[in-house]
Enzyme design. Structure first.
Site, PDB file in Angstrom:
ATOM      1  N   PHE A 295     -20.066  -9.316 -76.742  1.00  0.00           N
ATOM      2  CA  PHE A 295     -20.463 -10.562 -77.410  1.00  0.00           C
ATOM      3  C   PHE A 295     -21.527 -10.211 -78.435  1.00  0.00           C
ATOM      4  CE2 PHE A 295     -22.857 -14.315 -78.381  1.00  0.00           C
ATOM      5  CZ  PHE A 295     -21.857 -15.254 -78.590  1.00  0.00           C
TER       6      PHE A 295
ATOM      7  N   ASP B 141     -26.889  -3.238 -80.121  1.00  0.00           N
ATOM      8  CA  ASP B 141     -27.199  -4.663 -80.189  1.00  0.00           C
ATOM      9  C   ASP B 141     -28.106  -4.997 -79.004  1.00  0.00           C
ATOM     10  OD1 ASP B 141     -27.343  -7.390 -80.009  1.00  0.00           O
ATOM     11  OD2 ASP B 141     -25.223  -7.758 -80.439  1.00  0.00           O
TER      12      ASP B 141
ATOM     13  N   LYS C  33     -33.284 -13.094 -81.062  1.00  0.00           N
ATOM     14  CA  LYS C  33     -33.747 -13.939 -79.954  1.00  0.00           C
ATOM     15  C   LYS C  33     -35.259 -13.889 -79.732  1.00  0.00           C
ATOM     16  CE  LYS C  33     -29.408 -14.041 -77.324  1.00  0.00           C
ATOM     17  NZ  LYS C  33     -28.882 -15.389 -77.532  1.00  0.00           N
TER      18      LYS C  33
HETATM   19  C1  LIG Z   1     -25.893  -9.398 -77.596  1.00  0.00           C
HETATM   20  C2  LIG Z   1     -25.885 -10.548 -78.574  1.00  0.00           C
HETATM   21  N1  LIG Z   1     -25.656 -10.305 -79.866  1.00  0.00           N
HETATM   22  C3  LIG Z   1     -25.670 -11.294 -80.775  1.00  0.00           C
HETATM   23  C4  LIG Z   1     -25.883 -12.598 -80.414  1.00  0.00           C
HETATM   24  C5  LIG Z   1     -25.859 -13.688 -81.444  1.00  0.00           C
HETATM   25  O1  LIG Z   1     -27.133 -14.190 -81.678  1.00  0.00           O
HETATM   26  P1  LIG Z   1     -27.310 -15.625 -82.374  1.00  0.00           P
HETATM   27  O2  LIG Z   1     -26.815 -16.655 -81.409  1.00  0.00           O
HETATM   28  O3  LIG Z   1     -28.791 -15.742 -82.642  1.00  0.00           O
HETATM   29  O4  LIG Z   1     -26.513 -15.587 -83.626  1.00  0.00           O
HETATM   30  C6  LIG Z   1     -26.122 -12.893 -79.064  1.00  0.00           C
HETATM   31  C7  LIG Z   1     -26.337 -14.289 -78.636  1.00  0.00           C
HETATM   32  O5  LIG Z   1     -26.209 -14.641 -77.486  1.00  0.00           O
HETATM   33  C8  LIG Z   1     -26.123 -11.845 -78.117  1.00  0.00           C
HETATM   34  O6  LIG Z   1     -26.343 -12.072 -76.818  1.00  0.00           O
END
Ligand SMILES: Cc1ncc(COP(=O)(O)O)c(C=O)c1O
Length: 417
Positions: free
Chosen positions: A159, A244, A273
């Site tokens: 994700f 990530d 976040k």
């Molecule tokens: C691992 C990861 N990458 C990217 C994102 C996307 O972040 P955003 O919701 O701020 O676009 C999330 C969101 O939950 C995430 O958990």
């Protein structure tokens, strides 16, 4: 940080009674919002630390913390003070001009990550997009991949966000379906399978994009040593490792980055976040000059990326992390949480996966769904959210005390009885 847990107040109702403030707010939301979310029936109006209060004055322990965006709790005094002070001075310049906030923030964030450069953005998805663009450009300009041929290897069950390119590399039908045509250039291998990764690398591969621990997937931990293996492999193949750490990073797992747990340094950290302290959206790509140096003026950008308000809050977040206190807290409270959860395995919980103050628990599907478990916990004054059927993710703010972790464990025991 608090060590004494206030007990939650009167109980929330699964179906809020007509005429109550909760019912009214939910009706408004259901009338006026696109239904791209399915929230639990609680309407929050105030919060502090690890606790939130709903519109009817009931208090709940927040055991989700905005999916890690609230690692430092709600309204952390240092973060609120930084935001307030900045609101009175300067909020936006765009990157057409410099601000006196951005340089110091980026210097200290780069230092925290042990890297040379920062590219600030706003949301997590934008940072992932930025990392993908970084890797492709690096592939063409540094590695020498023929233009238009770059490929990036991603993990099954990933994700990384919601943009059209990012859902193109997802294998989750709910996230993907009916949003095509999809962006090409991605190859998917099983998470944790080094052999499959090695076999998928070609001369056109520019990067491997991964979450060191898959959060949305249910706090899925790869086999020990896998991440180190990926690091060795990518280094040998001249392929960038993009980590990530949007959900796993910034203290959650008991270290600054989840990669630290395996002693791995990726080429690129993707952060978001908690970098915004739960106050403003702040994200960033952090890497060395030989990678992020590929950008030239005009080749990428964002009006709000690196704005002074975001930089002020992000800087205060970096200051909190630089103390190491929150990482230590995540380790201590995480060990307490893990010990309590392990005792429940075989008693309504099939499996538990913990790293720091972050846990995925698989509820026995014969007993109830993850959604049902979240409802029952809500009724007991604890906020969590299900993911993928029978899994519930626990990610309390790193400021929780032992009594609050006990409260969470008690509530869990209670609903599994
Ligand atoms: C691992 C990861 N990458 C990217 C994102 C996307 O972040 P955003 O919701 O701020 O676009 C999330 C969101 O939950 C995430 O958990």
């Amino acid at each position: 940080m608090s060590d004494t847990a206030a007990r939650p107040g009167a109980r929330a109702r699964r179906s809020p009674a007509p005429g109550t403030p909760t019912h009214e707010h939910i009706s408004l939301a259901e009338t006026w919002l696109a239904s791209n979310y399915h929230p639990l029936p609680v309407v929050i109006s105030h919060a502090e630390g690890a606790w939130v209060t709903d519109v009817e004055g009931r208090r709940y322990l927040d055991a989700l913390a905005g999916y890690s965006a609230l690692n430092f709790g709600h309204l952390h005094p240092a973060l609120v003070a930084a935001a307030r002070a900045q609101l009175d001075r300067l909020t936006l310049t765009s990157r057409a001009f410099h601000s006196d906030r951005l340089g110091p923030f980026c210097r200290d964030l780069a230092t925290l990550a042990g890297k040379e450069l920062v590219l600030p953005m706003n949301t997590g998805a934008e940072a992932v997009e930025t990392a993908i663009k970084t890797a492709r450009r690096w592939g063409y300009e540094v590695k020498g991949v023929p233009d238009g041929r770059a490929r990036i290897i991603v993990m099954a069950g990933n994700f990384h966000g919601r943009t059209t390119t990012i859902i193109s590399l997802s294998d989750d039908p709910i996230a993907r379906d009916h949003y095509g045509p999809y962006t090409p250039g991605f190859d998917t291998v099983p998470f944790g399978d080094l052999g499959a990764l090695e076999a998928a690398i070609t001369d056109d591969t520019v990067a491997v994009l991964l979450e060191p621990i898959q959060g949305e997937g249910g706090v899925i931990l790869p086999p020990d040593g896998w991440l180190r293996g990926v690091r060795d492999l990518t280094r040998r193949a001249n392929v960038l490792l993009l980590a990530d750490e949007i959900q796993s990073g910034l203290g959650r797992t008991g270290s600054t980055f989840a990669c630290d747990l395996e002693g791995v340094v990726p080429d690129v950290y993707i952060l978001g976040k908690a970098l915004g302290g739960g106050i403003v959206p702040v994200s960033a790509v952090v890497a060395d000059r030989d990678v992020l140096g590929v950008f030239t003026p005009g080749s990428h950008g964002s009006t709000f990326g690196g704005n002074p308000l975001a930089a002020a809050v992000g800087h205060a977040v970096v200051d909190l992390l630089a103390t190491g206190d929150y990482q230590q807290r995540a380790r201590q409270m995480g060990a307490h949480l893990a010990a309590g959860l392990e005792e429940l395995v075989g008693h309504g919980i099939d499996a538990v996966r913990c790293r720091g103050l972050w846990a995925g628990i698989d509820i026995d599907p014969a007993l109830m769904t993850g959604r049902e478990a979240s409802h029952r916990l809500l009724e007991r004054g604890v906020l969590v959210k299900d993911t993928h059927g029978s899994t519930v993710r626990l990610a309390p703010p790193l400021v929780v005390g032992e009594a609050e972790v006990d409260l969470l464990l008690d509530a869990l025991r209670d609903i599994l009885r």
